[in-house]
Design an enzyme around this catalytic site. Structure first.
Site, short mmCIF file in Angstrom:
data_model
loop_
_atom_site.label_atom_id
_atom_site.label_comp_id
_atom_site.label_asym_id
_atom_site.label_seq_id
_atom_site.Cartn_x
_atom_site.Cartn_y
_atom_site.Cartn_z
N ARG A 136 1.50 32.78 5.60
CA ARG A 136 0.21 32.86 4.91
C ARG A 136 -0.42 34.25 5.06
O ARG A 136 0.29 35.22 5.28
CB ARG A 136 -0.70 31.73 5.44
N GLU A 179 0.23 24.11 21.21
CA GLU A 179 -0.61 24.48 20.05
C GLU A 179 0.06 23.96 18.79
O GLU A 179 1.27 24.09 18.64
CB GLU A 179 -0.74 26.02 20.01
N ALA A 232 -9.05 28.29 12.96
CA ALA A 232 -9.11 29.75 12.86
C ALA A 232 -9.38 30.42 14.22
O ALA A 232 -9.12 31.62 14.36
CB ALA A 232 -10.17 30.16 11.85
N PRO A 250 -12.46 24.16 14.60
CA PRO A 250 -13.30 24.26 13.41
C PRO A 250 -12.61 23.84 12.10
O PRO A 250 -11.46 24.19 11.86
CB PRO A 250 -13.66 25.75 13.35
N ASN A 251 -13.36 23.08 11.32
CA ASN A 251 -12.97 22.66 9.96
C ASN A 251 -11.87 21.60 9.91
O ASN A 251 -11.48 21.18 8.82
CB ASN A 251 -12.55 23.87 9.10
N ARG A 282 -9.86 18.91 2.65
CA ARG A 282 -9.74 20.36 2.72
C ARG A 282 -8.35 20.81 2.29
O ARG A 282 -7.36 20.52 2.97
CB ARG A 282 -9.98 20.79 4.18
N ASN A 288 -5.13 22.04 18.10
CA ASN A 288 -5.10 22.84 16.88
C ASN A 288 -6.43 23.59 16.88
O ASN A 288 -7.46 23.01 16.58
CB ASN A 288 -4.97 21.97 15.64
N ASP A 321 -8.80 32.15 27.09
CA ASP A 321 -8.98 32.22 28.54
C ASP A 321 -9.16 30.83 29.14
O ASP A 321 -8.64 30.54 30.22
CB ASP A 321 -10.20 33.09 28.89
N TYR A 377 -2.93 21.48 3.85
CA TYR A 377 -3.09 20.76 5.12
C TYR A 377 -2.72 19.28 5.05
O TYR A 377 -2.75 18.61 6.08
CB TYR A 377 -4.54 20.92 5.62
N HIS A 388 -6.87 32.72 15.81
CA HIS A 388 -6.65 34.10 15.37
C HIS A 388 -7.56 35.11 16.08
O HIS A 388 -7.29 36.30 16.02
CB HIS A 388 -6.83 34.20 13.85
N ARG A 415 -3.71 35.30 9.65
CA ARG A 415 -3.28 34.04 10.27
C ARG A 415 -2.00 34.21 11.08
O ARG A 415 -1.59 33.32 11.82
CB ARG A 415 -3.05 32.97 9.20
N HIS A 465 -0.27 23.87 14.47
CA HIS A 465 -0.86 24.23 13.18
C HIS A 465 -0.17 23.40 12.10
O HIS A 465 1.07 23.35 12.08
CB HIS A 465 -0.70 25.72 12.87
N LEU A 466 -0.96 22.80 11.26
CA LEU A 466 -0.39 21.97 10.18
C LEU A 466 0.42 22.84 9.23
O LEU A 466 1.52 22.48 8.81
CB LEU A 466 -1.53 21.28 9.42
N SER A 467 -0.15 24.00 8.88
CA SER A 467 0.52 24.89 7.92
C SER A 467 1.40 25.88 8.67
O SER A 467 1.23 26.09 9.87
CB SER A 467 -0.54 25.63 7.10
C1 DQA Z 1 -4.65 25.83 10.84
C2 DQA Z 1 -4.34 27.25 10.37
C3 DQA Z 1 -5.53 28.17 10.57
O1 DQA Z 1 -5.22 29.46 10.08
C4 DQA Z 1 -6.73 27.65 9.82
O2 DQA Z 1 -7.85 28.49 10.06
C5 DQA Z 1 -7.04 26.24 10.13
C6 DQA Z 1 -5.92 25.29 10.19
C7 DQA Z 1 -3.51 24.85 10.54
O3 DQA Z 1 -3.54 23.75 11.08
O4 DQA Z 1 -2.60 25.17 9.76
O5 DQA Z 1 -8.18 25.85 10.26
O6 DQA Z 1 -4.85 25.85 12.25
#
Ligand code: DQA
Length: 151
Positions: free
Chosen positions: A105, A96, A75, A9-10, A17, A72, A85, A22, A78, A109, A98-100
């Site tokens: 944070r 896995e 959210a 998502p997102n 964003r 990735n 599963d 990011y 979390h 997260r 995560h950019l950040s």
């Molecule tokens: C993220 C970190 C997540 O907490 C956040 O909800 C994202 C991006 C990251 O790539 O840092 O959507 O996965």
């Protein structure tokens, strides 16, 4: 060798964003960087994005024969137990990204429900994290394949 590159998502709005968190690269640009690096490894990449947990689960199940995945989960990392599963049931290698740096944070997260079913987790390296994940995943898969053919 085939590796799934999954964005949750997102992540489709990367670039616009919160670029201070990011980065300015779009998802398409990141996918292209990974595809190019994968080409150097002789690996094919199957990119996929969805804002919906169930759709991502369907994709992982459909592509269950792939050698590995880099995800990735956004959210969903979390709180996405159903996604966790599905990843656990996937037989290939799993990374896995995560950019950040999620550990630096908000407290919500810092809990990663998907991380325990992964072979590795990369966070805080921005787009470079995807390449780091691929560079670790491919030799790991090659090593596993070699071990399997040994008597
Ligand atoms: C993220 C970190 C997540 O907490 C956040 O909800 C994202 C991006 C990251 O790539 O840092 O959507 O996965």
């Amino acid at each position: 060798m085939k590796v799934l590159l999954i964005a949750g998502p997102n992540l489709n709005i990367l670039g616009q964003r919160q670029p201070e968190i990011y980065g300015t690269q779009t998802l398409a640009e990141i996918e292209e960087l990974v595809r190019k690096r994968a080409e150097e490894w002789g690996v094919s990449i199957r990119p996929y994005h969805s804002n919906h947990e169930g759709a991502i689960i369907d994709f992982i199940q459909q592509e269950g024969g792939a050698d590995g995945l880099i995800i990735n989960p956004g959210a969903l990392s979390h709180y996405g137990y159903a996604l966790r599963d599905a990843i656990e049931a996937f037989a290939g290698g799993k990374m896995e990204v995560h950019l950040s740096n999620v550990h630096a944070r908000e407290s919500f997260r810092q809990n990663l429900v998907t991380a325990p079913v992964m072979d590795g987790v990369v966070c805080g390296l921005g787009w470079r994290g995807y390449l780091a994940a691929l560079d670790a995943l491919v030799p790991m898969l090659q090593e596993r394949a070699q071990k399997q053919v040994k008597p």
